[in-house]
Scaffold this motif. Structure first.
Motif, PDB file in Angstrom:
ATOM      1  N   SER A  19      50.696  38.916  37.240  1.00 30.70           N
ATOM      2  CA  SER A  19      51.626  40.032  37.036  1.00 30.70           C
ATOM      3  C   SER A  19      50.951  41.365  37.373  1.00 30.70           C
ATOM      4  O   SER A  19      51.588  42.259  37.946  1.00 30.70           O
ATOM      5  CB  SER A  19      52.201  40.035  35.626  1.00 30.70           C
ATOM      6  OG  SER A  19      51.230  40.365  34.675  1.00 30.70           O
ATOM      7  N   ASP A  22      50.808  41.448  41.212  1.00 31.39           N
ATOM      8  CA  ASP A  22      52.115  41.763  41.787  1.00 31.39           C
ATOM      9  C   ASP A  22      52.466  43.236  41.630  1.00 31.39           C
ATOM     10  O   ASP A  22      53.064  43.837  42.523  1.00 31.39           O
ATOM     11  CB  ASP A  22      53.195  40.881  41.167  1.00 31.39           C
ATOM     12  CG  ASP A  22      53.136  39.452  41.682  1.00 31.39           C
ATOM     13  OD1 ASP A  22      52.565  39.218  42.770  1.00 31.39           O
ATOM     14  OD2 ASP A  22      53.662  38.548  40.996  1.00 31.39           O
ATOM     15  N   HIS A  33      57.432  44.396  50.141  1.00 33.26           N
ATOM     16  CA  HIS A  33      57.003  43.573  49.012  1.00 33.26           C
ATOM     17  C   HIS A  33      57.917  42.368  48.773  1.00 33.26           C
ATOM     18  O   HIS A  33      57.441  41.267  48.504  1.00 33.26           O
ATOM     19  CB  HIS A  33      56.884  44.411  47.739  1.00 33.26           C
ATOM     20  CG  HIS A  33      56.378  43.618  46.573  1.00 33.26           C
ATOM     21  ND1 HIS A  33      55.099  43.121  46.522  1.00 33.26           N
ATOM     22  CD2 HIS A  33      56.993  43.201  45.447  1.00 33.26           C
ATOM     23  CE1 HIS A  33      54.938  42.438  45.402  1.00 33.26           C
ATOM     24  NE2 HIS A  33      56.075  42.470  44.735  1.00 33.26           N
ATOM     25  N   ASP A  37      56.641  38.617  48.455  1.00 34.92           N
ATOM     26  CA  ASP A  37      56.780  38.067  47.103  1.00 34.92           C
ATOM     27  C   ASP A  37      57.436  36.686  47.107  1.00 34.92           C
ATOM     28  O   ASP A  37      57.053  35.811  46.325  1.00 34.92           O
ATOM     29  CB  ASP A  37      57.576  39.044  46.237  1.00 34.92           C
ATOM     30  CG  ASP A  37      57.574  38.657  44.780  1.00 34.92           C
ATOM     31  OD1 ASP A  37      56.467  38.429  44.232  1.00 34.92           O
ATOM     32  OD2 ASP A  37      58.661  38.572  44.181  1.00 34.92           O
ATOM     33  N   ASN A  40      54.937  33.845  47.257  1.00 35.27           N
ATOM     34  CA  ASN A  40      53.822  33.880  46.316  1.00 35.27           C
ATOM     35  C   ASN A  40      54.208  33.433  44.911  1.00 35.27           C
ATOM     36  O   ASN A  40      53.581  33.838  43.937  1.00 35.27           O
ATOM     37  CB  ASN A  40      53.211  35.283  46.282  1.00 35.27           C
ATOM     38  CG  ASN A  40      52.409  35.558  47.526  1.00 35.27           C
ATOM     39  OD1 ASN A  40      51.575  34.754  47.914  1.00 35.27           O
ATOM     40  ND2 ASN A  40      52.678  36.680  48.167  1.00 35.27           N
ATOM     41  N   ARG A  75      46.868  34.117  45.651  1.00 39.70           N
ATOM     42  CA  ARG A  75      46.794  34.840  44.388  1.00 39.70           C
ATOM     43  C   ARG A  75      45.391  35.270  43.963  1.00 39.70           C
ATOM     44  O   ARG A  75      45.029  35.200  42.798  1.00 39.70           O
ATOM     45  CB  ARG A  75      47.448  34.039  43.264  1.00 39.70           C
ATOM     46  CG  ARG A  75      48.769  33.406  43.572  1.00 39.70           C
ATOM     47  CD  ARG A  75      49.997  34.237  43.911  1.00 39.70           C
ATOM     48  NE  ARG A  75      49.880  35.634  44.227  1.00 39.70           N
ATOM     49  CZ  ARG A  75      50.789  36.564  43.921  1.00 39.70           C
ATOM     50  NH1 ARG A  75      51.859  36.230  43.254  1.00 39.70           N
ATOM     51  NH2 ARG A  75      50.651  37.798  44.268  1.00 39.70           N
TER      52      ARG A  75
END
Length: 149
Positions: A19, A22, A33, A37, A40, A75
């Motif tokens: 989080s 992100d 984004h 996103d 991911n 990540r």
């Protein structure tokens, strides 16, 4: 000093770090984004490495199968206070070792041109620039890399 543990995407420390990642990427990627996103999501990731300083998780990285010979690095993140301490390199090396233990022969990854620290990390650790793959083909702001294990 830090220590590494292997876990999966259900780990609450991993979810917290993702989080934070992100939130940073939403700023860095800007209008793009939402595109990045969608690729991911963490629910299908089974191989996660976390870095701890004391009891605090300060970094993470993951791998997921791309094809029968290849793992994709996903990540990767280290909190601001943990940067510059080789934590990301340690995470990356453990992910590569894990991939080798499972008989994969290559790691690939995608990062953005707006992430020069990430690009430097991957180059420093033996990754070579390759043609953009999969969903990143034709995406100007993506840079894809590979490393043979």
């Amino acid at each position: 000093m830090y220590r590494l543990i292997r876990t999966d995407s259900q780990n609450p420390d991993f979810k917290r770090l993702v989080s934070l990642l992100d939130a940073e990427l939403a700023i860095t990627d800007g209008e793009e984004h939402a595109f990045y996103d969608q690729y991911n999501k963490i629910d299908s990731i089974r191989f996660v490495v976390l870095a701890f300083q004391g009891d605090e998780a300060v970094g993470c990285g993951a791998i997921k199968e791309f094809d029968p010979q290849t793992m994709e690095v996903k990540r990767m993140y280290v909190v601001q206070t943990g940067r510059g301490k080789s934590i990301a390199t340690g995470i990356l090396e453990d992910l590569e070792d894990w991939a080798k233990e499972m008989s994969y022969s290559r790691c690939i990854l995608e990062t953005g041109v707006r992430q020069p620290d990430a690009i430097a990390l991957y180059k420093k650790n033996g990754y070579s620039l390759i043609q953009n793959y999969g969903q990143y083909i034709g995406v100007e702001n993506s840079r894809c890399f590979e490393k043979l294990l």
